[in-house]
Motif scaffolding. Structure first.
Motif, PDB file in Angstrom:
ATOM      1  N   GLU A  10       0.893  -1.201  -0.024  1.00  0.00           N
ATOM      2  CA  GLU A  10      -0.203  -0.040   0.109  1.00  0.00           C
ATOM      3  C   GLU A  10       1.035   1.345   0.016  1.00  0.00           C
ATOM      4  N   LEU A  13       1.780   2.800  -3.607  1.00  0.00           N
ATOM      5  CA  LEU A  13       0.805   3.424  -4.706  1.00  0.00           C
ATOM      6  C   LEU A  13       1.096   4.808  -4.962  1.00  0.00           C
ATOM      7  N   HIS A  53      -6.432  -0.502  -5.655  1.00  0.00           N
ATOM      8  CA  HIS A  53      -5.737  -1.590  -4.540  1.00  0.00           C
ATOM      9  C   HIS A  53      -6.737  -2.089  -3.673  1.00  0.00           C
ATOM     10  N   GLN A  57      -6.799  -5.926  -4.196  1.00  0.00           N
ATOM     11  CA  GLN A  57      -5.643  -6.310  -3.716  1.00  0.00           C
ATOM     12  C   GLN A  57      -5.640  -7.938  -3.334  1.00  0.00           C
TER      13      GLN A  57
END
Length: 167
Positions: A10, A13, A53, A57
């Motif tokens: 994360e 990103l 995401h 994910q």
């Protein structure tokens, strides 16, 4: 240059969104009005990847290419809406790394991981006028399969071509 591939997390990103913006602006400037990229700055793609995401994910895989601590490219794969296929959604590089072999590393990695989706082939979509990307994928064994779709890029009409690769 020591290139390493790793899975994105994360915290990566925002850098992915900024790289994606630079990549698109350079690769597509001859296909749509270049000023349209300035109007849609990198923050839009940062928000896009953060949101995407969050929802994907568990089903998609983003692989980063890094040189030291510098993000220089990424690929994104996952299930496809195309029946009987998994999808290579993206390979994007920092414009300064195009032609350096990094894209090839990301494509080889994607092709090694796409079979995990349990489909007999992979597909990707590429802009019809993006001859550099089309040659890149063709050298990697991808074949245009005759399917086209009308789309928009920065609110301007474009045509995507579908390519396939056996898995």
């Amino acid at each position: 240059m020591t290139i390493r591939l790793r899975l994105a997390v994360e915290i990566d990103l925002p850098a992915v969104g900024r790289l994606h913006h630079r990549s698109r602006a350079a690769a597509y400037a001859h296909l749509v009005d270049p000023s349209s990229f300035a109007a849609r700055g990198p923050d839009m793609l940062v928000a896009y990847w953060v949101e995407r995401h969050r929802w994907e994910q568990d089903t998609h895989r983003m692989t980063l290419a890094v040189d030291g601590d510098e993000l220089i490219g990424f690929s994104y794969i996952g299930p496809s809406e195309t029946d009987g296929a998994a999808e290579l959604y993206a390979i994007h590089l920092d414009p300064s790394r195009v032609g350096s072999g990094v894209g090839r590393l990301l494509m080889v990695d994607a092709l090694a991981n796409l079979p995990a989706y349990g489909e007999p082939r992979a597909v990707l979509w590429v802009l019809e006028g993006n001859t550099v990307a089309r040659r890149f994928y063709e050298k990697g064994g991808w074949v245009e399969d005759g399917v086209r779709r009308a789309d928009e890029l920065n609110d301007q009409p474009v045509t995507h071509l579908r390519y396939s690769h056996p898995l």
